[in-house]
Scaffold this motif. Structure first.
Motif: not given
Length: 203
Positions: A4-8, A27-29, A89-94, A122-137
Motif C-alpha cells: 500500500y502507499d504511504i506518504p514519501a 505526514a507519514h506516521t 478512500g485512497n488506499n493509503i496507510g501510516e 482530498q486536494q493534498a492527497l492528489k498532490l502528495l508524493p507517495r512511496q509503496q510499503k510492502v508488508p514484510m514478515l
C-alpha cells in the motif's frame, strides 16, 4: 496484507474560504503514538489557530484498529469524519492529516465545513508524493555453510532481505519476506533441502 502507499514526505496545501484560512498538512506516521506526536507538533507550529482538526490511518489501510479523528471544537461530524473518509478512500496507510483553521469571522455552515475539511485533504492527497510499503514478515532459519549461497540467492529471488547472519556451528539467519512471497519461498526451501529446513516466524 498487500502493498500500500504511504506518504514519501510531509506535505501541505492551504486555501482561503470566506476569509478563513485552512492549512492541510499530511505526514507519514507509523502507529498511533507517531500520529499523536504529529498532531501535537502542528499545534505547536500554529498556536494561534482556532481549530486543529485531525484524522489518521496510522497502520495499514485495512487495519481498523489504528483509525482516529477529531473535530477539535467544530460542529460534530463536520471535520474529522470527512477527513478520515478521504484518507480511507485512497488506499493509503501510516498517514495523519491535520487541518489548521484560522477563523475569518464568517461562519461556513455544516455543509461548508465538511467541504472545506474534506476538500482540503482530498486536494493534498492528489498532490502528495507517495512511496509503496510492502508488508514484510520476519523469520529465522538455520542451515549448513554449504547451503548458505543458495538460500541467499533464493531470498533475493523472492524479494526478501537478509537482516542478520550469525556463523556458529551452523549458520543462523534472520530474514524478512514480503507477505505474498512466504508460501513460494517455503516451498522452494523444502524442495531444496528435501524437507530438512523450515522457516520459524518471529513475532
Amino acid at each position: 496484507m498487500d502493498a500500500y502507499d504511504i506518504p514519501a514526505e510531509r506535505f501541505s496545501v492551504s486555501e482561503e474560504i470566506k476569509k478563513s484560512r485552512f492549512i492541510t498538512l499530511l505526514a507519514h506516521t507509523d502507529g498511533v503514538e507517531a500520529a499523536r506526536a504529529f498532531v501535537q507538533q502542528v499545534k505547536g507550529e500554529h498556536p494561534s489557530a482556532r481549530h486543529h482538526c485531525w484524522a489518521w490511518v496510522a497502520g495499514a489501510p485495512s487495519d481498523s484498529q489504528q483509525l482516529g479523528f477529531s473535530d477539535d471544537g467544530e460542529p460534530s461530524g463536520t471535520a474529522g469524519k470527512p477527513m478520515l473518509a478521504q484518507l480511507m478512500g485512497n488506499n493509503i496507510g501510516e498517514v495523519t492529516a491535520v487541518v489548521v483553521r484560522y477563523y475569518g469571522g464568517i461562519q461556513l455552515g455544516t455543509g461548508g465545513l465538511v467541504k472545506a475539511y474534506g476538500g482540503g485533504v482530498q486536494q493534498a492527497l492528489k498532490l502528495l508524493p507517495r512511496q509503496q510499503k510492502v508488508p514484510m514478515l520476519t523469520f529465522t532459519l538455520s542451515c549448513d555453510y554449504a547451503q548458505l549461497a543458495e538460500i541467499e540467492r533464493m531470498t533475493g529471488r523472492f524479494h526478501g532481505q537478509l537482516l542478520q547472519t550469525e556463523f556458529l556451528a551452523c549458520v543462523s539467519l534472520t530474514l524478512a519476506l514480503p507477505h505474498a512471497q512466504v508460501a513460494g519461498f517455503s516451498q522452494n526451501l523444502t524442495d531444496f533441502s528435501r524437507g530438512a529446513l523450515t522457516l520459524t516466524p518471529l513475532d
